[in-house]
Design an enzyme around this catalytic site. Structure first.
Site, PDB file in Angstrom:
ATOM      1  N   ASP A 275      86.729 -79.874  45.379  1.00 11.68           N
ATOM      2  CA  ASP A 275      86.538 -81.129  46.079  1.00 11.68           C
ATOM      3  C   ASP A 275      86.859 -80.909  47.552  1.00 11.68           C
ATOM      4  O   ASP A 275      88.006 -80.721  47.925  1.00 11.68           O
ATOM      5  CB  ASP A 275      87.480 -82.195  45.498  1.00 11.68           C
ATOM      6  CG  ASP A 275      87.327 -83.562  46.138  1.00 11.68           C
ATOM      7  OD1 ASP A 275      86.430 -83.749  46.980  1.00 11.68           O
ATOM      8  OD2 ASP A 275      88.118 -84.448  45.788  1.00 11.68           O
ATOM      9  N   TYR A 276      85.814 -80.891  48.376  1.00  8.43           N
ATOM     10  CA  TYR A 276      86.009 -80.761  49.823  1.00  8.43           C
ATOM     11  C   TYR A 276      86.327 -82.126  50.394  1.00  8.43           C
ATOM     12  O   TYR A 276      85.601 -83.080  50.174  1.00  8.43           O
ATOM     13  CB  TYR A 276      84.748 -80.227  50.503  1.00  8.43           C
ATOM     14  CG  TYR A 276      84.484 -78.786  50.273  1.00  8.43           C
ATOM     15  CD1 TYR A 276      85.404 -77.816  50.645  1.00  8.43           C
ATOM     16  CD2 TYR A 276      83.309 -78.350  49.668  1.00  8.43           C
ATOM     17  CE1 TYR A 276      85.163 -76.477  50.437  1.00  8.43           C
ATOM     18  CE2 TYR A 276      83.048 -77.020  49.472  1.00  8.43           C
ATOM     19  CZ  TYR A 276      83.978 -76.082  49.852  1.00  8.43           C
ATOM     20  OH  TYR A 276      83.735 -74.764  49.642  1.00  8.43           O
ATOM     21  N   HIS A 277      87.400 -82.234  51.146  1.00  6.62           N
ATOM     22  CA  HIS A 277      87.767 -83.516  51.756  1.00  6.62           C
ATOM     23  C   HIS A 277      87.210 -83.606  53.151  1.00  6.62           C
ATOM     24  O   HIS A 277      87.194 -82.739  53.902  1.00  6.62           O
ATOM     25  CB  HIS A 277      89.274 -83.684  51.811  1.00  6.62           C
ATOM     26  CG  HIS A 277      89.898 -83.791  50.445  1.00  6.62           C
ATOM     27  ND1 HIS A 277      89.206 -83.723  49.278  1.00  6.62           N
ATOM     28  CD2 HIS A 277      91.166 -83.973  50.049  1.00  6.62           C
ATOM     29  CE1 HIS A 277      90.016 -83.855  48.250  1.00  6.62           C
ATOM     30  NE2 HIS A 277      91.220 -84.004  48.700  1.00  6.62           N
TER      31      HIS A 277
END
Length: 92
Positions: free
Chosen positions: A90-92
């Protein structure tokens, strides 16, 4: 062919179908992406419309990314004709 995984949950999903280590609502798309990656001999073989294949930069400059859903990505690189270090994050 996929040789190695970084993400143990993704590996379990790929080998056994176990959803415990992934977002369950990502399962259908991840399955398609993993099947395609397993057949791929180079990154461009995973260049499917809507998947957003692109190369990464910085410390992951030899890796590629495809969009799973929202901020979620599957990343990988190739050693010869084999996909390695397949990850799900999960890239923020």
């Amino acid at each position: 062919m996929i040789k190695t995984f970084r993400h143990k949950g993704l590996q379990a999903f790929f080998t056994t179908g176990n959803l415990a280590g992934i977002q369950p609502h990502h399962a259908a798309r991840l399955k398609r992406q993993l099947v395609r990656l397993d057949l791929a001999k180079q990154a461009s073989d995973v260049n499917i419309p809507g998947w957003g294949l692109h190369s990464l930069s910085g410390s992951l400059s030899d890796h590629y990314s495809v969009t799973v859903n929202g901020n979620w990505r599957m990343t990988f690189t190739f050693e010869g004709e084999d996909a390695v270090l397949v990850d799900y994050q999960d890239y923020h």
